[in-house]
Motif scaffolding. Structure first.
Motif, PDB file in Angstrom:
ATOM      1  N   SER A   1      16.680   1.093  -0.163  1.00 38.96           N
ATOM      2  CA  SER A   1      16.333   0.311   0.859  1.00 38.96           C
ATOM      3  C   SER A   1      14.885   0.170   0.958  1.00 38.96           C
ATOM      4  O   SER A   1      14.434  -0.745   1.640  1.00 38.96           O
ATOM      5  CB  SER A   1      16.813   0.761   2.372  1.00 38.96           C
ATOM      6  N   ILE A   2      14.248   0.892   0.029  1.00 39.73           N
ATOM      7  CA  ILE A   2      12.592   0.722   0.252  1.00 39.73           C
ATOM      8  C   ILE A   2      12.108   0.571  -0.994  1.00 39.73           C
ATOM      9  O   ILE A   2      12.368   0.695  -2.031  1.00 39.73           O
ATOM     10  CB  ILE A   2      12.355   2.426   0.443  1.00 39.73           C
ATOM     11  N   THR A   3      11.277  -0.554  -0.954  1.00 40.89           N
ATOM     12  CA  THR A   3      10.419  -0.991  -1.958  1.00 40.89           C
ATOM     13  C   THR A   3       8.695  -0.546  -1.520  1.00 40.89           C
ATOM     14  O   THR A   3       8.394  -0.778  -0.223  1.00 40.89           O
ATOM     15  CB  THR A   3      10.421  -2.579  -2.285  1.00 40.89           C
TER      16      THR A   3
ATOM     17  N   GLY B   1       0.832  -1.261  -0.055  1.00 39.91           N
ATOM     18  CA  GLY B   1      -0.085  -0.141  -0.077  1.00 39.91           C
ATOM     19  C   GLY B   1       0.850   1.259   0.047  1.00 39.91           C
ATOM     20  O   GLY B   1       1.650   1.412   1.097  1.00 39.91           O
ATOM     21  N   GLY B   2       0.873   1.904  -1.034  1.00 36.79           N
ATOM     22  CA  GLY B   2       1.761   3.252  -1.160  1.00 36.79           C
ATOM     23  C   GLY B   2       0.807   4.400  -1.387  1.00 36.79           C
ATOM     24  O   GLY B   2       0.970   5.181  -2.323  1.00 36.79           O
ATOM     25  N   GLY B   3      -0.062   4.619  -0.485  1.00 43.52           N
ATOM     26  CA  GLY B   3      -1.130   5.658  -0.521  1.00 43.52           C
ATOM     27  C   GLY B   3      -0.350   6.895   0.310  1.00 43.52           C
ATOM     28  O   GLY B   3       0.758   6.910   0.315  1.00 43.52           O
ATOM     29  N   GLN B   4      -1.282   7.797   0.687  1.00 45.06           N
ATOM     30  CA  GLN B   4      -0.891   9.143   1.276  1.00 45.06           C
ATOM     31  C   GLN B   4      -0.022   8.734   2.726  1.00 45.06           C
ATOM     32  O   GLN B   4       0.909   9.513   2.902  1.00 45.06           O
ATOM     33  CB  GLN B   4      -2.194   9.723   2.054  1.00 45.06           C
ATOM     34  N   MET B   5      -0.600   7.791   3.490  1.00 46.25           N
ATOM     35  CA  MET B   5       0.297   7.621   4.767  1.00 46.25           C
ATOM     36  C   MET B   5       1.839   6.980   4.541  1.00 46.25           C
ATOM     37  O   MET B   5       2.497   7.612   5.125  1.00 46.25           O
ATOM     38  CB  MET B   5      -0.413   6.973   5.785  1.00 46.25           C
TER      39      MET B   5
ATOM     40  N   ILE C   1      -1.695  -1.766  -5.794  1.00 45.00           N
ATOM     41  CA  ILE C   1      -2.499  -2.244  -6.882  1.00 45.00           C
ATOM     42  C   ILE C   1      -2.837  -1.001  -7.671  1.00 45.00           C
ATOM     43  O   ILE C   1      -3.059  -1.474  -8.880  1.00 45.00           O
ATOM     44  CB  ILE C   1      -3.870  -2.822  -6.192  1.00 45.00           C
ATOM     45  N   ASN C   2      -2.428  -0.115  -7.409  1.00 48.55           N
ATOM     46  CA  ASN C   2      -2.503   1.149  -8.209  1.00 48.55           C
ATOM     47  C   ASN C   2      -1.025   1.328  -8.860  1.00 48.55           C
ATOM     48  O   ASN C   2      -0.174   2.217  -8.223  1.00 48.55           O
ATOM     49  CB  ASN C   2      -3.094   2.182  -7.446  1.00 48.55           C
ATOM     50  N   GLU C   3      -0.835   1.138 -10.125  1.00 44.14           N
ATOM     51  CA  GLU C   3       0.493   1.174 -10.611  1.00 44.14           C
ATOM     52  C   GLU C   3       1.010   2.573 -10.538  1.00 44.14           C
ATOM     53  O   GLU C   3       1.938   2.863 -10.558  1.00 44.14           O
ATOM     54  CB  GLU C   3       0.441   0.812 -11.990  1.00 44.14           C
ATOM     55  N   GLU C   4       0.048   3.427 -10.852  1.00 49.44           N
ATOM     56  CA  GLU C   4       0.221   4.874 -10.943  1.00 49.44           C
ATOM     57  C   GLU C   4       0.944   5.559  -9.816  1.00 49.44           C
ATOM     58  O   GLU C   4       1.910   5.988  -9.614  1.00 49.44           O
ATOM     59  CB  GLU C   4      -1.014   5.724 -10.819  1.00 49.44           C
ATOM     60  N   ARG C   5       0.626   4.859  -8.445  1.00 50.33           N
ATOM     61  CA  ARG C   5       1.119   5.005  -7.269  1.00 50.33           C
ATOM     62  C   ARG C   5       2.773   4.876  -6.841  1.00 50.33           C
ATOM     63  O   ARG C   5       3.495   5.449  -6.701  1.00 50.33           O
ATOM     64  CB  ARG C   5       0.533   4.542  -6.052  1.00 50.33           C
ATOM     65  N   ILE C   6       2.853   3.804  -7.518  1.00 48.29           N
ATOM     66  CA  ILE C   6       4.244   3.383  -7.632  1.00 48.29           C
ATOM     67  C   ILE C   6       5.195   4.068  -8.500  1.00 48.29           C
ATOM     68  O   ILE C   6       6.078   4.516  -8.091  1.00 48.29           O
ATOM     69  CB  ILE C   6       4.409   1.632  -8.135  1.00 48.29           C
ATOM     70  N   ARG C   7       4.398   4.190  -9.783  1.00 49.63           N
ATOM     71  CA  ARG C   7       5.355   5.285 -10.579  1.00 49.63           C
ATOM     72  C   ARG C   7       5.750   6.423  -9.798  1.00 49.63           C
ATOM     73  O   ARG C   7       6.761   7.044 -10.027  1.00 49.63           O
ATOM     74  CB  ARG C   7       4.391   5.429 -11.985  1.00 49.63           C
ATOM     75  N   LEU C   8       4.632   7.167  -9.218  1.00 49.59           N
ATOM     76  CA  LEU C   8       4.907   8.467  -8.653  1.00 49.59           C
ATOM     77  C   LEU C   8       5.903   8.235  -7.754  1.00 49.59           C
ATOM     78  O   LEU C   8       6.623   9.359  -7.626  1.00 49.59           O
ATOM     79  CB  LEU C   8       3.440   8.851  -8.148  1.00 49.59           C
ATOM     80  N   LEU C   9       5.747   7.476  -6.777  1.00 48.58           N
ATOM     81  CA  LEU C   9       6.803   6.998  -5.556  1.00 48.58           C
ATOM     82  C   LEU C   9       8.456   7.134  -6.218  1.00 48.58           C
ATOM     83  O   LEU C   9       9.104   7.707  -5.599  1.00 48.58           O
ATOM     84  CB  LEU C   9       6.408   6.139  -4.653  1.00 48.58           C
ATOM     85  N   ASN C  10       8.492   6.474  -7.306  1.00 53.35           N
ATOM     86  CA  ASN C  10       9.815   6.181  -7.814  1.00 53.35           C
ATOM     87  C   ASN C  10      10.104   7.507  -8.390  1.00 53.35           C
ATOM     88  O   ASN C  10      11.404   7.865  -7.983  1.00 53.35           O
ATOM     89  CB  ASN C  10       9.433   5.024  -8.956  1.00 53.35           C
ATOM     90  N   GLU C  11       9.422   8.274  -9.030  1.00 55.79           N
ATOM     91  CA  GLU C  11       9.865   9.302  -9.609  1.00 55.79           C
ATOM     92  C   GLU C  11      10.049  10.407  -8.554  1.00 55.79           C
ATOM     93  O   GLU C  11      11.104  11.173  -8.692  1.00 55.79           O
ATOM     94  CB  GLU C  11       8.576  10.071 -10.552  1.00 55.79           C
ATOM     95  N   LYS C  12       9.444  10.326  -7.694  1.00 61.78           N
ATOM     96  CA  LYS C  12       9.466  11.454  -6.542  1.00 61.78           C
ATOM     97  C   LYS C  12      10.681  11.150  -5.522  1.00 61.78           C
ATOM     98  O   LYS C  12      11.374  12.128  -5.126  1.00 61.78           O
ATOM     99  CB  LYS C  12       8.234  11.773  -5.787  1.00 61.78           C
TER     100      LYS C  12
END
Ligand code: NDP
Ligand code: A1CAB
Length: 270
Positions: A32-34, A10-14, A38-49
């Motif tokens: 060190s963080i993975t 879960g890669g949401g707000q919190m 289920i929302n691919e967009e969130r993973i892409r955003l966290l990777n970019e940011k």
């Protein structure tokens, strides 16, 4: 201590607020963080940011992680998440759930009870280093496993699990009450005729200053109220109106409603 590998489900707000804080204050490095979501967009955003690792399968990330953070909502499919953790997580990893209202016993029924399970209600002031997270450990977990991580996004209070719902509605929802108070106070200044920006600056300064006074003097608020109110003067007239309103009881009912809702979130799960 070697750097802990941290996997979020879960890669949401919190999750993002925690990731942003622990990277910014160098509690953890992005590599060190993975994160699985289920929302691919969130993973892409966290990777970019933040540059967190994304080219890794969840099964592998789970098997390599020291800390596994369950950061989905209470309404999400925790049975499925628990099954994944049960199947792939290393035996010595610690599983931290930040899911409001869901008990250690419920978590153990999803992921197995013979491992370290930590129920955390994370503070939401993560970017400031202020604010308390509430933490309860099961019999297999130790403070040493989680202390560095948890202190990476604020302060920590270890509690008996029976107090975690109360801590959630009072402590972690706590900034809500303060934000709302500040907004209402600034509106009062505008209502009385001050320009918005000046009313806003005064409200912020007064809140910060009042906290500093309480900390520095170690006096009770009532003692500071006495000093602030001259006989028949301005302050006591303002307080009289507040006493005539539902202010204190309204605030207290609001906290009790938040505590009640926390317990419901754990019980009303699909
Ligand atoms: N926000 C807050 O202030 C606080 C939140 N919490 C707790 O943190 C948790 C997360 O809250 P929050 O971040 O606000 O919620 P969000 O909805 O922002 O984040 C949850 C994320 O998990 C994803 N998700 C859902 N099911 C799965 C699954 N099976 N596997 C992987 N990812 C999944 C969701 O995707 P999708 O949206 O596509 O379903 C979403 O991106 C909650 O349990 C909440 O109680 C605790 C304290 C404070
Ligand atoms: O509103 C929520 O559900 C989360 C838990 C406490 C504060 N925010």
């Amino acid at each position: 201590m070697a750097e802990q590998r941290i996997h979020f489900i879960g890669g949401g707000q919190m999750a993002e607020a925690i990731i942003r804080a622990i990277i910014a204050n160098q509690t953890a490095s992005a590599r060190s963080i993975t994160v699985a979501d289920i929302n691919e967009e969130r993973i892409r955003l966290l990777n970019e940011k933040y540059g967190i690792l994304t080219d890794i399968r969840q099964e592998v990330a789970l098997s390599e992680a020291d800390l596994i953070i369950i950061a989905v909502r209470p309404q999400d499919n925790l049975t499925e998440v628990g099954q994944l953790v049960h199947e792939y997580a290393g035996k010595n990893s610690a599983v931290i759930s930040i899911v409001a209202g869901v008990t250690i016993e419920q978590l153990a029924s999803y992921i197995g009870g013979d491992r370290a399970i930590i129920r955390v209600i994370p503070n939401t002031l993560t970017d400031t280093g202020l604010g308390y997270s509430g933490v309860a450990l099961n019999a297999h977990a130790t403070k040493e496993q989680v202390d560095v991580f948890l202190n990476g996004f604020g302060k920590v209070q270890y509690l008996d699990e029976s107090l975690i719902d109360t801590f959630t509605g009072y402590g972690v929802a706590g900034p809500n009450y303060v934000y709302y108070f500040i907004e209402s106070l600034a509106d009062a200044g505008v209502l009385a005729g001050l320009p918005r920006e000046q009313a806003w600056q005064v409200a912020l300064e007064n809140v910060e200053g009042a906290v500093a006074m309480l900390r520095q003097t170690k006096l009770h608020p009532r003692q500071l109220l006495d000093i602030n109110n001259s006989p028949g003067g301005v302050g006591i007239h303002g307080l009289y109106e507040l006493n005539n309103s539902d202010f204190a009881a309204g605030l207290q009912r609001s906290v009790l409603a938040a505590v009640k809702r926390t317990a419901e979130l754990g019980k009303d799960r699909p």
